[in-house]
Design an enzyme around this catalytic site. Structure first.
Site, PDB file in Angstrom:
ATOM      1  N   GLY A   7      46.561  36.686  46.413  1.00 14.88           N
ATOM      2  CA  GLY A   7      47.081  36.280  47.713  1.00 14.88           C
ATOM      3  C   GLY A   7      46.996  34.791  47.987  1.00 14.88           C
ATOM      4  O   GLY A   7      47.190  34.348  49.114  1.00 14.88           O
ATOM      5  N   HIS A  40      39.543  47.793  43.759  1.00 16.36           N
ATOM      6  CA  HIS A  40      40.246  46.549  44.091  1.00 16.36           C
ATOM      7  C   HIS A  40      39.232  45.557  44.674  1.00 16.36           C
ATOM      8  O   HIS A  40      38.320  45.949  45.397  1.00 16.36           O
ATOM      9  CB  HIS A  40      41.367  46.826  45.095  1.00 16.36           C
ATOM     10  CG  HIS A  40      42.254  45.638  45.286  1.00 16.36           C
ATOM     11  ND1 HIS A  40      41.893  44.587  46.091  1.00 16.36           N
ATOM     12  CD2 HIS A  40      43.456  45.320  44.750  1.00 16.36           C
ATOM     13  CE1 HIS A  40      42.855  43.668  46.034  1.00 16.36           C
ATOM     14  NE2 HIS A  40      43.812  44.094  45.235  1.00 16.36           N
ATOM     15  N   LYS A  97      48.828  47.328  50.227  1.00 13.70           N
ATOM     16  CA  LYS A  97      47.627  47.085  51.033  1.00 13.70           C
ATOM     17  C   LYS A  97      47.836  47.669  52.436  1.00 13.70           C
ATOM     18  O   LYS A  97      48.427  48.728  52.561  1.00 13.70           O
ATOM     19  CB  LYS A  97      47.303  45.589  51.049  1.00 13.70           C
ATOM     20  CG  LYS A  97      47.271  45.008  49.618  1.00 13.70           C
ATOM     21  CD  LYS A  97      46.751  43.611  49.537  1.00 13.70           C
ATOM     22  CE  LYS A  97      46.744  43.167  48.078  1.00 13.70           C
ATOM     23  NZ  LYS A  97      46.172  41.856  47.866  1.00 13.70           N
ATOM     24  N   ASN A 147      51.274  47.011  45.291  1.00 11.74           N
ATOM     25  CA  ASN A 147      50.158  47.400  46.163  1.00 11.74           C
ATOM     26  C   ASN A 147      50.465  46.848  47.552  1.00 11.74           C
ATOM     27  O   ASN A 147      50.344  45.647  47.783  1.00 11.74           O
ATOM     28  CB  ASN A 147      48.853  46.802  45.598  1.00 11.74           C
ATOM     29  CG  ASN A 147      47.668  46.966  46.536  1.00 11.74           C
ATOM     30  OD1 ASN A 147      47.725  47.720  47.506  1.00 11.74           O
ATOM     31  ND2 ASN A 147      46.589  46.245  46.253  1.00 11.74           N
ATOM     32  N   GLU A 204      39.338  43.620  47.058  1.00 11.90           N
ATOM     33  CA  GLU A 204      39.213  43.650  48.526  1.00 11.90           C
ATOM     34  C   GLU A 204      38.293  44.791  48.966  1.00 11.90           C
ATOM     35  O   GLU A 204      37.576  44.670  49.956  1.00 11.90           O
ATOM     36  CB  GLU A 204      40.604  43.756  49.165  1.00 11.90           C
ATOM     37  CG  GLU A 204      41.340  42.423  49.069  1.00 11.90           C
ATOM     38  CD  GLU A 204      42.852  42.521  49.067  1.00 11.90           C
ATOM     39  OE1 GLU A 204      43.408  43.586  49.399  1.00 11.90           O
ATOM     40  OE2 GLU A 204      43.493  41.501  48.720  1.00 11.90           O
ATOM     41  N   SER A 207      48.938  36.941  42.583  1.00 13.91           N
ATOM     42  CA  SER A 207      50.073  36.051  42.862  1.00 13.91           C
ATOM     43  C   SER A 207      51.192  36.139  41.824  1.00 13.91           C
ATOM     44  O   SER A 207      51.848  35.142  41.511  1.00 13.91           O
ATOM     45  CB  SER A 207      49.605  34.600  43.021  1.00 13.91           C
ATOM     46  OG  SER A 207      48.715  34.485  44.128  1.00 13.91           O
ATOM     47  N   GLU A 260      42.421  41.216  37.731  1.00 15.08           N
ATOM     48  CA  GLU A 260      42.870  40.387  38.845  1.00 15.08           C
ATOM     49  C   GLU A 260      41.786  39.361  39.181  1.00 15.08           C
ATOM     50  O   GLU A 260      40.798  39.694  39.852  1.00 15.08           O
ATOM     51  CB  GLU A 260      43.114  41.248  40.088  1.00 15.08           C
ATOM     52  CG  GLU A 260      44.159  42.304  39.899  1.00 15.08           C
ATOM     53  CD  GLU A 260      44.708  42.801  41.235  1.00 15.08           C
ATOM     54  OE1 GLU A 260      45.887  42.592  41.483  1.00 15.08           O
ATOM     55  OE2 GLU A 260      43.924  43.360  42.023  1.00 15.08           O
TER      56      GLU A 260
HETATM   57  P1  PGA Z   1      48.860  39.338  45.346  1.00 11.37           P
HETATM   58  O1  PGA Z   1      47.871  40.596  45.340  1.00 11.37           O
HETATM   59  O2  PGA Z   1      49.997  39.661  44.412  1.00 11.37           O
HETATM   60  O3  PGA Z   1      49.302  39.196  46.786  1.00 11.37           O
HETATM   61  O4  PGA Z   1      48.081  38.152  44.868  1.00 11.37           O
HETATM   62  C1  PGA Z   1      47.581  41.277  44.144  1.00 11.37           C
HETATM   63  C2  PGA Z   1      46.610  42.391  44.413  1.00 11.37           C
HETATM   64  O5  PGA Z   1      45.697  42.203  45.228  1.00 11.37           O
HETATM   65  O6  PGA Z   1      46.727  43.489  43.818  1.00 11.37           O
END
Ligand code: PGA
Length: 238
Positions: free
Chosen positions: A166, A93, A12, A10, A95, A200, A160
């Site tokens: 992140g 997601h 983003k 992803n 976010e 992560s 997640e």
């Molecule tokens: P990350 O993000 O691997 O940077 O933690 C995962 C995601 O948001 O899908």
């Protein structure tokens, strides 16, 4: 029926046209792993170009609108993503749930719109740090599933934990295993539905996470921006 592994990146809000050399770089890893599906969700601006050179890699969108077309400035429909060359779309997601106030009911409508357009929705769920601290992780995720899942079971789930996205923090292997088993028990088609872990995931922890029984792949943010790291995660899948 054995569930296939799916390693999804992803990007983003990252990536310019010049970033698409990435697809060339991960091709050897994607080709060498016949039992692993590889998916990249670049920003919408890159989907057409990415799909043209994707080879064995599947392309996905990062969000879609609930309607196929109409007066919704700035939005993109599932039908448009499909037309651009996507076969999956991430919905719900954390976010988007946080930045755009997306409710689970809206996520369900997006998942249904994706299915109607011939896309596989990847439905994201996950608890916050305080939910977990207060012992409410399963209750929160259970409720998200209850409200976000469409009637048709043609979807992928991504678990997640919000606090792991992140941050460099990952859930413990025991917690991941327990939550994935819990999620599977709540799914109408639990035996065959793919459940990915995200938060992560990186080359150093991928093999351990991906070897867990109920983990059918990973949704990778930060580490999907570097072909070497993403390739290593593909290679780490059992
Ligand atoms: P990350 O993000 O691997 O940077 O933690 C995962 C995601 O948001 O899908």
């Amino acid at each position: 029926m054995a569930r296939r592994m799916l390693i999804a990146g992803n990007w983003k809000m990252n990536g310019l046209r010049q970033s698409l050399g990435f697809l060339e770089e991960i091709r050897p890893a994607a080709h060498s792993r016949r039992n692993v599906d590889v998916l990249l969700a670049p920003p919408a601006t890159l989907i057409v170009s990415a799909a043209e050179i994707a080879g064995p890699v599947k392309i996905g969108g990062q969000d879609c609108h609930i309607h196929p077309s109409g007066a919704h400035t700035g939005d993109i429909s599932a039908e448009m993503l499909r037309d651009a060359g996507a076969s999956y779309v991430i919905v719900g997601h954390s976010e988007r749930r946080a930045d755009h106030g997306e409710s689970s009911e809206l996520v369900r409508a997006k998942a249904e719109a994706a299915q109607a357009a011939g896309l596989v929705p990847m439905i994201c769920v996950g608890e916050s740090e305080s939910d977990r601290r207060e012992g409410k992780a399963e209750a929160v995720v259970g409720e998200q599933l209850h409200q976000s899942l469409p009637g048709s079971t043609a979807y992928v789930i991504a678990y997640e934990p919000v606090w792991a996205i992140g941050t460099g923090l990952t859930a413990s292997l025991d917690d991941i295993a327990a939550m994935h088993a819990f999620i599977r028990s709540k799914l109408p088609d639990g035996a065959t539905t793919q459940i990915l872990y995200g938060g992560s995931v990186k080359p150093a922890n991928a093999a351990d996470i991906l070897s867990l029984n109920d983990v059918d792949g990973a949704l990778v943010g930060g580490a999907s921006l570097k072909a070497a790291d993403f390739g290593a995660i593909i290679e780490a899948a059992p």
